[in-house]
Design an enzyme around this catalytic site. Structure first.
Site, PDB file in Angstrom:
ATOM      1  N   CYS A  97      -6.922  -6.988   3.684  1.00 13.17           N
ATOM      2  CA  CYS A  97      -8.049  -7.105   5.173  1.00 13.17           C
ATOM      3  C   CYS A  97      -9.713  -8.123   4.944  1.00 13.17           C
ATOM      4  CB  CYS A  97      -8.983  -6.040   5.290  1.00 13.17           C
ATOM      5  SG  CYS A  97      -9.108  -4.668   4.387  1.00 13.17           S
TER       6      CYS A  97
ATOM      7  N   HIS B  65       0.865  -0.902  -0.527  1.00  8.70           N
ATOM      8  CA  HIS B  65       0.196  -0.226  -0.105  1.00  8.70           C
ATOM      9  C   HIS B  65       0.869   1.228  -0.159  1.00  8.70           C
ATOM     10  CE1 HIS B  65      -2.940  -2.445   0.454  1.00  8.70           C
ATOM     11  NE2 HIS B  65      -2.372  -2.819   1.989  1.00  8.70           N
TER      12      HIS B  65
END
Length: 450
Positions: free
Chosen positions: A42, A10
């Site tokens: 996630c 990320h």
């Protein structure tokens, strides 16, 4: 200008995109061990439990997309050494074994985090799995179709979601944690109790306050032995947290005790021309006004954007974080921002708290649902420091409201009088967050009167 980015999940992805946005003529080289980037881990529990429309949509960027922006992508390449004095990387191609050196003018360390794998006897069993990356996701998804039982170790967000996912699939599920409550690091005991009841009502066996001491491979499964009990299942999944992936070079920098690189508000490390962001780095935690390690994708994204804005000169300062987060378990929302009472006590910070349960909309509606809420504030300044909510109604965006209140140092008095809308479909004349703040004001004023 030559920029090298080490690691590209990320923070690395957003660093690359924003450096090239700000400086399209710069030479930006990205080095990543895996063959993919930007995986939203996630979503693993959601995919495992058949609640993802398309796993390919769990990636929001690709090596090809960054190449189109102008990045020189080196996928499946490992940076084996960094010569900070001479500004050179030693790189190994993991496909063909070739090695080479890469010079740089500016370096961005976004090596992310690695799952904590304690040295527990038997942990190397093929029936003990991890839940971190795309490879783990594929392994867990493949196993989910065949297993009848699973033990999840770690009752933080990832473990809690995975255990809920197995339960919804009808698997015999056990959730174990050394801490005394589910989601103990995210919520105070009154909300953990709600989650624990839902787990039990849905057939999940809980082993809270139990420390795993060993694994025993049975050939077809695994026995997990704790300091109190023994559990057997087809697989066990380790979800006990993450550590910064900085071991190779951490001693070159100022770091937190766990090795996370300390960065300032412009994402500079303690070494000139070296930036860091994401799970490899510290974050400024606004409720306590200090640097902490909080590995969240949201923090990684914002810090990565700031690397791009500040890579040439300091232009945009980091606003800090409240560690805002949320999860849905068995249809119930849990959302939080900032300090809990228990976390404040661990840090030795003096706080005041209040809890309130109130229906989210008027009782004259054909249906309404209670919201359980906690608020944490500084008793001296009355500034909001944290808050949490749980309900079968979606209260997740209220955590974002509390996040803004914490960031802007709003007092409980101000929060109780904010101009919230009223409409019977959505809330009461006194919005439930206002009601919570009002309860805080009443408690604080009563203490002053004493």
């Amino acid at each position: 200008m030559k920029v090298s980015i080490v690691g590209c999940t990320h923070a690395g992805t957003f660093s690359a995109m924003n450096i090239l946005k700000e400086h399209p003529d710069w030479e930006v080289s990205v080095f990543e061990r895996n063959d993919n980037l930007s995986f939203l881990s996630c979503g693993i529990a959601l995919w495992v439990s058949d609640r993802v429309s398309d796993p390919n949509k769990m990636f929001y960027a690709s090596p090809e997309a960054l190449t189109e922006l102008g990045a020189h992508m080196h996928m499946q390449h490992d940076v084996t050494n960094i010569d900070f004095d001479n500004k050179k990387l030693a790189v190994k191609n993991l496909v063909n074994g070739e090695t080479f050196e890469q010079p740089y003018d500016k370096l961005v360390i976004t090596t992310g985090s690695a799952p904590v794998v304690p040295p527990i006897p038997g942990i190397d069993s093929s029936h003990v799995m991890l839940c971190k990356n795309w490879t783990n996701a594929n392994e867990l998804k493949e196993k989910a179709a065949d297993i009848k039982s699973a033990i999840v170790i770690g009752a933080g967000y990832i473990g809690a979601e995975l255990a809920e996912g197995y339960a919804t699939l009808g698997k015999e599920t056990t959730l174990i944690d050394a801490l005394p409550h589910v989601l103990a690091k995210n919520f105070d005991p009154n909300m953990s109790a709600v989650a624990e009841k839902d787990y039990i009502d849905n057939g999940v066996k809980l082993g809270m306050g139990e420390k795993v001491e060993s694994f025993e491979d049975t050939g077809n499964g695994v026995i997990v032995k704790t300091d109190k009990n023994s559990y057997e299942a087809d697989i066990a999944v380790m979800c006990v947290g993450f550590r910064p992936n900085t071991k190779m070079f951490a001693d070159e920098f100022d770091t937190l005790p766990n090795g996370a690189l300390l960065v300032d508000k412009y994402m500079h490390t303690s070494k000139e021309d070296v930036f860091s962001a994401g799970d490899a780095a510290s974050v400024h935690y606004n409720p306590t006004n200090d640097n902490q390690y909080i590995p969240l994708a949201t923090n990684s994204v914002r810090q990565g954007i700031l690397v791009g804005k500040n890579i040439e000169k300091d232009t945009a300062a980091y606003m800090g974080t409240q560690a805002s987060s949320a999860v849905e378990l068995f249809g119930r929302t849990y959302a939080a921002s900032g300090l809990t009472k228990e976390h404040a006590e661990v840090l030795g910070k003096n706080v005041e708290t209040v809890s309130l349960e109130d229906n989210y909309r008027p009782e004259f509606m054909l249906s309404t649902t209670p919201v359980l809420m906690n608020l944490v504030w500084d008793p001296e300044t009355r500034v909001v420091l944290g808050g949490a909510l749980t309900s079968m109604y979606d209260v997740s965006q209220s955590a974002n409201l509390l996040s803004l209140a914490i960031q802007k140092k709003v007092t409980i008095d101000e929060l109780s009088m904010v101009d919230f809308l009223f409409q019977p479909n959505f809330d009461k004349p006194v919005n439930y967050v206002s009601a919570l703040a009002g309860a805080a004001v009443e408690k604080a004023d009563s203490k002053v009167a004493e």
